[in-house]
Design a protein around this motif. Structure first.
Motif, mmCIF file in Angstrom:
data_model
loop_
_atom_site.group_PDB
_atom_site.id
_atom_site.type_symbol
_atom_site.label_atom_id
_atom_site.label_comp_id
_atom_site.label_asym_id
_atom_site.label_seq_id
_atom_site.Cartn_x
_atom_site.Cartn_y
_atom_site.Cartn_z
ATOM 1 N N SER A 171 0.761 -1.119 0.035
ATOM 2 C CA SER A 171 0.058 0.118 -0.029
ATOM 3 C C SER A 171 0.746 1.172 0.112
ATOM 4 O O SER A 171 0.333 2.354 -0.186
ATOM 5 C CB SER A 171 -0.971 -0.037 1.104
ATOM 6 O OG SER A 171 -1.771 -1.214 1.258
ATOM 7 N N VAL A 172 2.257 1.185 0.259
ATOM 8 C CA VAL A 172 2.956 2.291 0.422
ATOM 9 C C VAL A 172 4.142 2.182 -0.170
ATOM 10 O O VAL A 172 4.953 0.835 0.217
ATOM 11 C CB VAL A 172 2.908 2.938 1.594
ATOM 12 C CG1 VAL A 172 3.425 2.042 2.868
ATOM 13 C CG2 VAL A 172 3.414 4.466 1.919
ATOM 14 N N VAL A 173 5.059 3.128 -0.684
ATOM 15 C CA VAL A 173 6.451 3.024 -1.071
ATOM 16 C C VAL A 173 7.140 4.156 -0.246
ATOM 17 O O VAL A 173 6.495 5.200 -0.423
ATOM 18 C CB VAL A 173 6.568 2.883 -2.562
ATOM 19 C CG1 VAL A 173 8.378 2.674 -2.930
ATOM 20 C CG2 VAL A 173 5.985 1.843 -3.199
ATOM 21 N N VAL A 174 8.238 3.800 0.293
ATOM 22 C CA VAL A 174 8.828 4.996 1.074
ATOM 23 C C VAL A 174 10.286 5.038 0.473
ATOM 24 O O VAL A 174 10.979 3.969 0.303
ATOM 25 C CB VAL A 174 9.032 4.747 2.461
ATOM 26 C CG1 VAL A 174 9.741 5.936 3.513
ATOM 27 C CG2 VAL A 174 7.302 4.860 3.009
ATOM 28 N N GLY A 175 11.065 6.091 0.193
ATOM 29 C CA GLY A 175 12.038 6.577 -0.117
ATOM 30 C C GLY A 175 12.816 7.723 0.576
ATOM 31 O O GLY A 175 12.073 8.615 0.977
ATOM 32 N N ALA A 176 14.045 7.687 0.755
ATOM 33 C CA ALA A 176 14.822 8.621 1.635
ATOM 34 C C ALA A 176 15.969 8.878 0.937
ATOM 35 O O ALA A 176 16.597 8.213 0.322
ATOM 36 C CB ALA A 176 14.900 8.215 3.071
ATOM 37 N N GLU A 186 14.310 7.099 -5.862
ATOM 38 C CA GLU A 186 15.007 8.039 -6.916
ATOM 39 C C GLU A 186 14.627 9.601 -6.866
ATOM 40 O O GLU A 186 15.386 10.135 -7.213
ATOM 41 C CB GLU A 186 14.640 7.425 -8.247
ATOM 42 C CG GLU A 186 15.305 8.017 -9.391
ATOM 43 C CD GLU A 186 16.983 7.979 -9.289
ATOM 44 O OE1 GLU A 186 17.544 8.594 -10.007
ATOM 45 O OE2 GLU A 186 17.262 6.983 -8.683
ATOM 46 N N VAL A 187 13.217 9.620 -6.640
ATOM 47 C CA VAL A 187 12.862 10.964 -6.127
ATOM 48 C C VAL A 187 13.664 11.760 -5.329
ATOM 49 O O VAL A 187 14.209 12.738 -5.300
ATOM 50 C CB VAL A 187 11.166 11.081 -6.028
ATOM 51 C CG1 VAL A 187 10.896 12.649 -5.680
ATOM 52 C CG2 VAL A 187 10.438 10.748 -7.282
ATOM 53 N N ALA A 188 13.552 10.936 -4.173
ATOM 54 C CA ALA A 188 14.506 11.412 -2.904
ATOM 55 C C ALA A 188 15.966 11.591 -3.475
ATOM 56 O O ALA A 188 16.654 12.528 -3.052
ATOM 57 C CB ALA A 188 14.373 10.618 -1.747
ATOM 58 N N ARG A 189 16.578 10.858 -4.104
ATOM 59 C CA ARG A 189 17.948 10.913 -4.473
ATOM 60 C C ARG A 189 18.261 11.965 -5.312
ATOM 61 O O ARG A 189 19.106 12.836 -5.085
ATOM 62 C CB ARG A 189 18.563 9.612 -5.289
ATOM 63 C CG ARG A 189 19.789 9.670 -5.640
ATOM 64 C CD ARG A 189 20.117 8.145 -6.604
ATOM 65 N NE ARG A 189 19.792 8.603 -7.784
ATOM 66 C CZ ARG A 189 20.794 9.148 -8.639
ATOM 67 N NH1 ARG A 189 21.753 9.527 -8.255
ATOM 68 N NH2 ARG A 189 20.119 9.474 -10.062
ATOM 69 N N GLN A 190 17.416 12.186 -6.449
ATOM 70 C CA GLN A 190 17.431 13.214 -7.494
ATOM 71 C C GLN A 190 17.311 14.640 -6.463
ATOM 72 O O GLN A 190 18.013 15.731 -7.010
ATOM 73 C CB GLN A 190 16.469 13.208 -8.299
ATOM 74 C CG GLN A 190 16.855 11.822 -9.540
ATOM 75 C CD GLN A 190 15.716 11.835 -10.657
ATOM 76 O OE1 GLN A 190 15.040 12.822 -11.034
ATOM 77 N NE2 GLN A 190 16.049 10.841 -11.446
ATOM 78 N N LEU A 191 16.477 14.612 -5.713
ATOM 79 C CA LEU A 191 16.201 16.047 -5.093
ATOM 80 C C LEU A 191 17.260 16.228 -4.160
ATOM 81 O O LEU A 191 17.741 17.532 -4.374
ATOM 82 C CB LEU A 191 14.961 15.620 -4.124
ATOM 83 C CG LEU A 191 14.646 16.894 -3.282
ATOM 84 C CD1 LEU A 191 14.452 18.419 -3.913
ATOM 85 C CD2 LEU A 191 13.403 16.805 -2.369
ATOM 86 N N THR A 192 17.934 15.625 -3.398
ATOM 87 C CA THR A 192 19.020 15.882 -2.676
ATOM 88 C C THR A 192 20.179 16.198 -3.637
ATOM 89 O O THR A 192 21.145 17.085 -3.194
ATOM 90 C CB THR A 192 19.348 14.865 -1.392
ATOM 91 O OG1 THR A 192 19.466 13.493 -2.191
ATOM 92 C CG2 THR A 192 18.290 14.803 -0.727
ATOM 93 N N GLN A 193 20.423 15.536 -4.617
ATOM 94 C CA GLN A 193 21.594 15.769 -5.314
ATOM 95 C C GLN A 193 21.357 17.208 -6.154
ATOM 96 O O GLN A 193 22.349 18.135 -6.077
ATOM 97 C CB GLN A 193 21.557 14.659 -6.675
ATOM 98 C CG GLN A 193 22.026 13.343 -6.172
ATOM 99 C CD GLN A 193 23.355 13.125 -5.582
ATOM 100 O OE1 GLN A 193 24.330 14.064 -5.994
ATOM 101 N NE2 GLN A 193 23.724 12.046 -5.196
#
Length: 473
Positions: free
Chosen positions: A260-265, A442-449
């Protein structure tokens, strides 16, 4: 199925028993431990040819004798009532699986490349393993002396890592299968797989075999890293200071998921992390998210956020509601004078209804993005965690399927470029609403990069983000 005649089995079993050096009582104890229920007198009568036994008891008796024979250098074994296939496969997918499991048993982390190579030979494959470094910019070969590092942004292997997918290249006519290396749902790196026989990387069966091989190998990478440094040092491309070491050991995996949920950091600077930590806990019913931020990267910021994280986890695992989790963090920090102020946000997402509740402590509220637009979120003014402070009233929102929720540190929006322009929330929303290969990690990785690049490679405050996408069944 062909069964051995009972009298022939008894004769051979009795002969093997005579070589086992077991007393009748010892044999009966071993038989009994295997689940046998007959008496010592009945077993003795059978071995002397005075009675018969059911097939299952004959086989348990044979197994008890064989266990003893294996202990005393393995003379000829007692026969079972029917023949068995060879216990260990000689080739193919099952042998590759057995080789991985047996090779990794009590093996130090440094031996994993050789274990992988042996498993690959069972499938007629040459397998290269690349692990993502802690910055998640580079794929590093696991075997020392192997081919060079691969850039995540510009190479085929990097594209496979970003998409968590599989692709085939045919450079120079040699077909190569690239597939993501996973521990559960967490991306660890990629596998480079080259058939040594007539295998076809486009064969769906071969791809399926490589998929489960990558899944098992990813788990072994994670497990072996926990009791040795051999793999960890391969992933470190530069020195990590003691504050960052403390915080990295406190963080959960960078990816978590249920149906039901996917979390990335992601957090930056990965090798100099100092004042930001995140946490999450997933269950059948609820996803719990948290972010703690000590602002400045100087002084004892790392101890402050680790203390907050520990207090939060203890309260959450006791089943405490949000307000009590907040109080536990405030009490813990209040008992440790001299630490910098810690801000944070605690959130709970009901995975059945999409209801989101949170408490903020001097921290930006969760950012909710729906169909490319940020939803306006307002809440009562709040102050950092402090023993005397009372938590603000919790705030509620309702998510739609596919909505993205992000909690982030102040360093994400407040990092400035050389001209003094902050990264700002608009850029955050753009990344959350963008494709990001469709994956929260991947959203989280690209954002912090992007934040790190905006700051010219230097950050005055840690940039950490925790992204969750609600995908109800």
């Amino acid at each position: 199925m062909h069964f051995l005649p009972e009298e022939e089995q008894r004769r051979l079993l009795a002969a093997c028993y005579a070589r086992s050096d077991l007393t009748p009582e010892q044999l009966w104890m071993r038989y009994f431990a295997l689940g046998g229920s007959l008496s010592l007198l009945e077993l003795d009568a059978y071995l002397n040819g005075l009675t018969t036994l059911p097939r299952v008891d004959r086989d348990m008796l044979a197994h008890a004798v064989n266990e003893r024979l294996d202990e005393v250098a393995g003379p000829a074994r007692a026969p079972y009532s029917h023949s068995f296939r060879e216990g260990k496969p000689l080739h193919g997918p099952l042998k590759a699986l057995v080789d991985l499991l047996e090779g990794a048993h009590r093996a130090p982390p440094e031996r994993l490349p050789a274990v992988v190579a042996e498993a690959g030979r069972a499938l007629d494959l040459t397998i290269g393993v690349y692990l993502a470094d802690y910055d998640q910019r580079t794929l590093v070969p696991l075997r020392p002396g192997a081919a060079g590092e691969l850039d995540i942004e510009t190479t085929v292997a990097g594209d496979v890592f970003r998409r968590a997918g599989t692709t085939v290249t045919r450079n120079g006519g040699t077909p190569t299968l690239w597939t993501v290396l996973l521990d559960g749902v967490e991306r660890l790196g990629v596998l480079e797989i080259v058939p040594t026989g007539d295998g076809d990387p486009d064969d769906p069966l071969l791809r399926e075999q490589c998929h489960w091989l990558a899944t098992l190998l990813g788990h072994l990478v994670t497990v072996t890293t926990q009791y040795g440094d051999g793999l960890d040092v391969r992933r470190r491309l530069r020195h990590r200071g003691s504050p960052a070491e403390l915080l990295w050991q406190s963080l959960p995996p960078l990816t978590g998921a249920t149906e039901s949920v996917v979390v990335g950091a992601s957090v930056q600077p990965a090798y100099d992390l100092c004042g930001t930590v995140f946490d999450y806990a997933l269950s059948e019913r609820c996803a719990r998210l948290a972010m703690f931020d000590a602002g400045s990267r100087a002084g004892s910021a790392n101890f402050a956020v680790v203390a907050a994280l520990a207090a939060y986890r203890a309260a959450r695992r006791d089943g405490a509601p949000l307000a009590e989790q907040y109080a536990a963090v405030a009490t813990e920090l209040g008992a440790l004078p001299g630490l910098p102020a810690v801000t944070g946000v605690l959130a709970e997402l009901d995975l059945h209804t999409g209801g989101l509740r949170w408490l903020a402590a001097g921290h930006p509220p969760p950012l909710i993005v729906r169909r490319g637009e940020a939803l306006p979120q307002a809440g009562p003014a709040s102050t950092p965690f402090a023993a005397a402070a009372r938590p603000a009233l919790d705030v509620e929102a309702r998510l739609d399927p596919g909505d993205v929720v992000a909690v982030y540190s102040r360093g994400v929006t407040e990092t400035t470029d050389p001209a003094g322009t902050p990264f700002g929330q608009e850029r955050v929303v753009k990344h959350l609403a963008g494709d990001g290969e469709g994956l929260p990690p991947e959203v989280a990785r690209q954002l912090t990069q992007a934040v790190l690049a905006h700051g010219g490679g230097e950050l005055r405050h840690d940039a950490g983000v925790l992204v969750a996408r609600w995908v109800p069944r």
